[in-house]
Structure formats: structure tokens, C-alpha cells
Design an enzyme around this catalytic site. Structure first.
Site, PDB file in Angstrom:
ATOM      1  N   ARG A   1       0.858  -1.183   0.000  1.00 19.13           N
ATOM      2  CA  ARG A   1       0.000   0.000   0.000  1.00 19.13           C
ATOM      3  C   ARG A   1       0.896   1.235   0.000  1.00 19.13           C
ATOM      4  NH1 ARG A   1      -1.242   2.580   4.582  1.00 19.13           N
ATOM      5  NH2 ARG A   1      -1.214   0.736   5.921  1.00 19.13           N
TER       6      ARG A   1
ATOM      7  N   HIS B   1      -3.240   4.457   5.120  1.00 21.04           N
ATOM      8  CA  HIS B   1      -4.398   3.562   5.244  1.00 21.04           C
ATOM      9  C   HIS B   1      -5.655   4.231   4.681  1.00 21.04           C
ATOM     10  CE1 HIS B   1      -7.049   0.524   6.896  1.00 21.04           C
ATOM     11  NE2 HIS B   1      -7.720   1.451   7.545  1.00 21.04           N
TER      12      HIS B   1
ATOM     13  N   TYR C   1       4.452   4.868  11.449  1.00 19.03           N
ATOM     14  CA  TYR C   1       4.705   3.441  11.643  1.00 19.03           C
ATOM     15  C   TYR C   1       5.513   2.797  10.522  1.00 19.03           C
ATOM     16  CZ  TYR C   1       0.431   3.193   8.751  1.00 19.03           C
ATOM     17  OH  TYR C   1      -0.515   3.365   7.761  1.00 19.03           O
TER      18      TYR C   1
END
Length: 368
Positions: free
Chosen positions: A265, A269, A278
Site C-alpha cells: 500500500r 491507510h 509506523y
């Protein structure tokens, strides 16, 4: 059954030790893996056109969130090979059970892009007709669609249809109980369903290493007696070479399969997420070098199946598509707030009638 026979049975379920791959990150062909056949050239060209369109759609949808036209949008930039290959492997009468991140797949399937974005715009329903499109509503709760997919597959078989169901799921969804129940249910019924795991390495902010200790997510199908595969999810050629036979096995009575695609990805998100908290920039840059669209384009150019004129034409079609989408999304939808109460129960309850009356009173007061 002897130990030797049992071992052969297990070997027939095991995924390839390494993800199946036909095209390297730089777009050059690698030695074709044994037992896998490359898809037809025309299918690759169609896949390229749909990936170009899907990438442009994804960029446009992301921009619409910044303009306040969408409440939220989960980008799938970097996963276009998975999204498009999943659709190309299906017939028009097959069913697709998508997640909330699979908008590009729906566009590739031919669903109206405004209808695709209705749910993410804040509409009370999925926006399109699931029966007409053979696409189930995009699922936000993790893995619940997998059980629905198995139920649909069994229903189709009982009706005498040879249609297949494909359930998309993310790596995080494979940790949910619903996923494991669905695999067990499908295997026992020998249901015509393919579970397609897009392993993009993060379940929101949780890296794969903290989700599962399995050698690969594909191995999760073995315990349920299900054939499993793993594939380079940024290589459209490879994904089609694996999904195509999996769908045909399901269609001809060979039972369900689990296919894990290794992808990434590229964006956060959703537009509400800060991915820099992160994951490292270097990691994103490393995966950017494996971009599925650039890889396929280079491969097709190298084989002479694509030229600069065809590339420009595909991008022009995508730009015109995005322009029409912008124009339609910039028009305020006509909303009927009373629809909130129309399809909750066949016969409205006293509580619903009371709530509807309160809303009517508030709307009337706001107009005075």
C-alpha cells in the site's frame, strides 16, 4: 490412508516456496516458473489499460477527499495489478466480494465510478446494484464478506450455475475468526470460491510480522485442506497466471483456493491516517521501485506489444475519465433524509415513527 499417500495429498495443497513471478521489478522477463502459463497478450494489454484507468481514478478519489467531496477514501495505489487481475480472471456472471479498499477493482469491473464512491461519500447504501453488477457491497468490517462469499458460492451451485465467487481480503483480515470459519466452510462444501489475499504488509498500522508467525499467509489454507498459492502481487502477468487456473478449478468442481499476493500500500491507510508514524520512507521508496503499473508498461514496451502512442492514448482515456468523475462529483447529490427510516423494517416500529417525527419537526423548524 498411508503416510506416503497423505504426504502426496498435502504436497498438492502447498504453495510454491517463492511467490510466482514472470516479470522483475525493472520490467524484464524472468524464467517462467514451472507449471504456470503466461496469460494471452490481449489480456495483458487490457489489464494495462484498466490499470492506467484505475491509477488515475485512485488519484482523483484521493483529491476529492481533500476537496470535501468524499468523507474518506482508502487508496489502493500500488495494488492495481491485484485489483485488475482479480476482475479479469472472472466472467461477467461470476461474483466479486470486495473490501473497502477495492474501489479500483469495482471500476475495472465496469461499475459506475460515482456509484462506487457513494458509500465513501456518506450515502446510506453501497451505491450500486449488487445483483445487476454481481458485486457485493464493499465490506468495511474485516473478513465478514468471506463467509457471505462462501454462502453465495454454495447457493450458485445449488441453483445449477457454474459461476465462481472471488472474495478479496487484506492481510489483517486473515487474523479474524470469520476468515477461518469461511475457509473451513468452503473446504468442507468444496465450494466454488477463491479467497484472494492482498498482503500489503500493514493492517492499518500493524506490520505483518506482528500479525502472523506463518511462513506466508498462503499457508493458512493448508490446515483446512485447501490448495494455496503465493504470487508477486505487483506482477500482473504472474497474478493472472495464478488466479486464472484457480477460478477454473473452482468452476469445474476442483474446490476452493487461497491465493496470497505480495504487494504494498503506497499511500496511507486512508486520508485520515499518518503512515509516517509506523513505516520508514526508505521502505516506501523501495516498494515504489516495484510499482506494478511501471513494471507492466516497461515489460509490454520491451516486447513490442505497446508503443508510445498506445501509452499516450491510455493516459488520455484516463484523464477524460477523471474529468467526467470530477464534474459529476462536484454536483451536490439530492438527499432525502427520510430514506433513513424507509428500509430498516418492513413495518416501521413505534420508535422509528417517533424518530421520523422528530426529524420532520427539526427540518420544518430549520426552514422557518
Amino acid at each position: 490412508m498411508s503416510v506416503r499417500t497423505s504426504r502426496r495429498a498435502v504436497d498438492g495443497l502447498l504453495p510454491s516456496p517463492e511467490p510466482v513471478r514472470f516479470v522483475a521489478e525493472d520490467g524484464t522477463a524472468v524464467e517462467a516458473p514451472a507449471g504456470y502459463r503466461a496469460p494471452a497478450d490481449e489480456q495483458l494489454l487490457e489489464g494495462y489499460r484498466r490499470m492506467v484507468l484505475g491509477r488515475r481514478f485512485d488519484r482523483q478519489a484521493t483529491a476529492l477527499t481533500k476537496q470535501g467531496r468524499l468523507a474518506v477514501y482508502p487508496s489502493s495505489r500500488g495494488q492495481e495489478a491485484c485489483q485488475v487481475a482479480g476482475v479479469l480472471a472472472l466472467r461477467a456472471d461470476d461474483w466479486l466480494f470486495p473490501t473497502y479498499r477495492d474501489s479500483v477493482a469495482l471500476v475495472a469491473r465496469g461499475v459506475d465510478p460515482v456509484e462506487v464512491l457513494t458509500l465513501l461519500r456518506g450515502g446510506w447504501h453501497c451505491g450500486y446494484d449488487p445483483v445487476a453488477t454481481r458485486v457485493a457491497p464493499q465490506c468495511t468490517p474485516l473478513a465478514t464478506q468471506t463467509i457471505h462469499a462462501v454462502g453465495m458460492a454454495e447457493a450458485l451451485r445449488r441453483k445449477g450455475e457454474d459461476a465462481v465467487v472471488m472474495a478479496f481480503i487484506g492481510d489483517g483480515g486473515t487474523s479474524e475468526g470469520d476468515f477461518h470459519e469461511a475457509l473451513n466452510y468452503a473446504a468442507v462444501l468444496n465450494a466454488p470460491v477463491v479467497f484472494f489475499v492482498q498482503n500489503n504488509k500493514y493492517a492499518i498500522s500493524v506490520p505483518l510480522a506482528k500479525q502472523s508467525a506463518a511462513p506466508a499467509l498462503a499457508y493458512k489454507g493448508i490446515g483446512y485442506g485447501m490448495r494455496s498459492e503465493q504470487v508477486d502481487g505487483n506482477d500482473l502477468v504472474a497474478v493472472l497466471s495464478v488466479l486464472g487456473p484457480a477460478v477454473e478449478r473452482a468452476r469445474t468442481g476442483g474446490g476452493p483456493s487461497l491465493v496470497e499476493a505480495h504487494t504494498y500500500r503506497m499511500d496511507a491507510h486512508t486520508n485520515a491516517d499518518d503512515a509516517t508514524r509506523y513505516r520508514e520512507t526508505e521502505e516506501v521508496e523501495q516498494w515504489a521501485a516495484a510499482d506494478p503499473l511501471a513494471r507492466l508498461e516497461t515489460y509490454l514496451l520491451g516486447r513490442g506489444l505497446l508503443d508510445a502512442e498506445a501509452v499516450a492514448a491510455a493516459n488520455q482515456v484516463a484523464e477524460e475519465f477523471a474529468a467526467r468523475l470530477r464534474e459529476r462529483m462536484n454536483a451536490d447529490p439530492e438527499m432525502n433524509p427520510y430514506e433513513l427510516f424507509d428500509h430498516v423494517f418492513a413495518e416501521p416500529t413505534p420508535q422509528l415513527r417517533e424518530q421520523r417525527a422528530v426529524l420532520a419537526s427539526e427540518l420544518t423548524a430549520s426552514e422557518e
